[in-house]
Design a protein around this motif. Structure first.
Motif, PDB file in Angstrom:
ATOM      1  N   HIS A   1      -9.311   8.859  -2.847  1.00  0.00           N
ATOM      2  CA  HIS A   1      -8.939   8.178  -4.471  1.00  0.00           C
ATOM      3  C   HIS A   1      -9.872   8.709  -5.482  1.00  0.00           C
ATOM      4  N   ALA A   2      -9.265   7.608  -6.459  1.00  0.00           N
ATOM      5  CA  ALA A   2      -9.342   8.787  -7.610  1.00  0.00           C
ATOM      6  C   ALA A   2      -9.754   7.888  -8.238  1.00  0.00           C
ATOM      7  N   LYS A   3     -11.268   7.326  -8.897  1.00  0.00           N
ATOM      8  CA  LYS A   3     -11.912   6.458 -10.566  1.00  0.00           C
ATOM      9  C   LYS A   3     -11.295   6.670 -11.525  1.00  0.00           C
TER      10      LYS A   3
ATOM     11  N   ARG B   1      -3.165   2.550 -11.611  1.00  0.00           N
ATOM     12  CA  ARG B   1      -3.602   1.923 -12.554  1.00  0.00           C
ATOM     13  C   ARG B   1      -4.171   3.143 -13.549  1.00  0.00           C
TER      14      ARG B   1
ATOM     15  N   ASP C   1       0.817  -1.670  -7.119  1.00  0.00           N
ATOM     16  CA  ASP C   1      -0.512  -1.629  -8.073  1.00  0.00           C
ATOM     17  C   ASP C   1      -1.683  -1.263  -7.443  1.00  0.00           C
ATOM     18  N   ASP C   2      -1.504  -0.013  -6.397  1.00  0.00           N
ATOM     19  CA  ASP C   2      -2.290   1.080  -6.509  1.00  0.00           C
ATOM     20  C   ASP C   2      -3.005   2.384  -6.989  1.00  0.00           C
TER      21      ASP C   2
ATOM     22  N   SER D   1      -6.633   5.291 -12.242  1.00  0.00           N
ATOM     23  CA  SER D   1      -7.367   5.679 -11.018  1.00  0.00           C
ATOM     24  C   SER D   1      -6.182   4.578  -9.903  1.00  0.00           C
ATOM     25  N   TYR D   2      -6.222   5.698  -8.633  1.00  0.00           N
ATOM     26  CA  TYR D   2      -5.679   4.682  -7.645  1.00  0.00           C
ATOM     27  C   TYR D   2      -6.237   4.786  -6.226  1.00  0.00           C
ATOM     28  N   ASP D   3      -6.160   4.253  -5.987  1.00  0.00           N
ATOM     29  CA  ASP D   3      -6.242   3.982  -4.361  1.00  0.00           C
ATOM     30  C   ASP D   3      -5.354   4.332  -3.677  1.00  0.00           C
TER      31      ASP D   3
ATOM     32  N   LEU E   1      -6.093   3.697 -16.890  1.00  0.00           N
ATOM     33  CA  LEU E   1      -6.884   3.258 -17.382  1.00  0.00           C
ATOM     34  C   LEU E   1      -6.592   3.355 -18.942  1.00  0.00           C
TER      35      LEU E   1
END
Lengths: 247, 247
Positions: free
Chosen positions: B57-59, B89, B86-87, B9-11, B91
């Motif tokens: 973005h990506a979830k 992760r 921290d942008d 995931s990324y912002d 998962l």
């Protein structure tokens, strides 16, 4: 001169807090620069209901300033937002009494604190909530919160390096609401000491994961010792939600 | 060598997109640097299910890479997250078949697009949703969306500067859900062309505020002309939500 009061919102992530500091990006500086542009180069100083620290957000901060202009009140947000960066918005404006003061006339404030209570952090909420991976006992936290309601000397819940002498404040509410994977702390009171919300939330979280008892909050209120309360929760979960005035 | 597949995931706010570009901060570069640290200086290249643009973005993006290490799968997220900003992760991770390929083996993807539909923008959602201040006719948008379901040549809904020849794709769902002051578009399909989701959402929004008819979407599908579809919606509302594989 006309005195204008505005409700403003800002994302505290990229600010070194509200108050002007040399060589730092602050909310106050951005607003004063926007006002200077609107006033064609004339300096206009701004007063807020209170400061917020670096990383702390505002949904409903209140500011006032004076201006020779008497445009319709609804034009002030448009004029200022056109000059402001996109992490500050003026939500509304009104003409106030000439002696209205955004700081001295507050009768109460509401703060909220948002906690993501999940095993993993969430990249999309990292700047707008605190992350707690431990399981939390909400009932115990609510028991602890109940001790805080009312009028107390909150010395134990105030940052040590403060110059304020009278540390008696009244809390009307310390609610903890659960929204999916988040806890929302809602605190309403007649005034708040420096770091008071963050120390209260930090202490309640310690109750929640069993590091301290609910009753330890009562003890801290009696001893007035900062060491008897918990750690200061991080800034990014905190929102100045609204400010109350008598009028 | 072991092939490891991860969900990440990324912002996208502070990235110049997924794919490595000279002198730019990209998701791929950050992950390859983290892998290099975990592998004590050895270069490890990463393959994703597809690129995402700057601000997107990506979830649930999927990546794969090869490693000589065979640590328990659950250790991979911990090792990588310790080296990642921290942008981004990681998962989850799993050991995949040696010929698993994050891009070639996709059988479908889900994208979501988040719109704040309110008069004023919201400082807290400015990087994570698109803001539309007009009133939207959701029923008309749903009528328009219905034309898109099924197998079509989506040439009209593809950025002009693409090298892909076959522009036939199948959409399984184009749902529009209302959550308080937000619209959430959910698109599921067997594959998506460059900018396809953003052009579809941009077109549906034009239907929503009356700039075009629902039927104009059907026309665009028939003429295959980019000019017959709407504007490309901005990147910050878009999320690569999940990627499907056959296994």
């Amino acid at each position: 001169m006309n005195r204008i009061a505005c409700i403003i919102s800002y994302d505290g992530t990229n600010f070194s807090g509200y108050q002007v500091q040399p060589n730092k990006r602050t909310v106050q500086l951005e607003i004063e620069q926007a006002l200077k542009r609107v006033h064609k180069g004339q300096e206009v100083s701004v007063t807020a209901s209170g400061r917020t620290d670096a990383g702390v957000h505002a949904k409903g901060q209140v500011i006032h300033f004076d201006s020779p202009f008497r445009i319709p009140a609804a034009q002030w947000p448009k004029a200022l937002n056109a000059c402001l960066p996109d992490d500050i918005r003026v939500l509304s404006a009104r003409y106030a009494e000439k002696d209205f003061h955004a700081r001295y006339h507050t009768t109460g404030k509401e703060y909220r604190y948002r906690v993501l209570n999940a095993e993993d952090p969430d990249v999309f909420r990292r700047h707008h909530s605190a992350h707690v991976s431990y399981a939390l006992d909400i009932d115990k936290m609510r028991q602890a919160a109940a001790y805080l309601i009312g009028t107390h000397d909150f010395s134990a819940f105030c940052a040590a390096n403060t110059s304020v002498i009278d540390k008696v404040r009244t809390l009307y509410a310390v609610d903890i609401n659960v929204h999916e994977d988040e806890l929302h702390f809602i605190l309403r009171g007649n005034g708040f000491l420096y770091n008071m919300v963050r120390i209260i939330v930090g202490t309640l979280l310690e109750v929640g994961y069993g590091k301290r008892t609910a009753q330890s909050v009562d003890t801290a209120l009696r001893t007035c010792k900062r060491d008897d309360a918990g750690k200061t929760a991080p800034p990014q979960g905190l929102y100045l939600w609204s400010v109350q005035y008598n009028d």
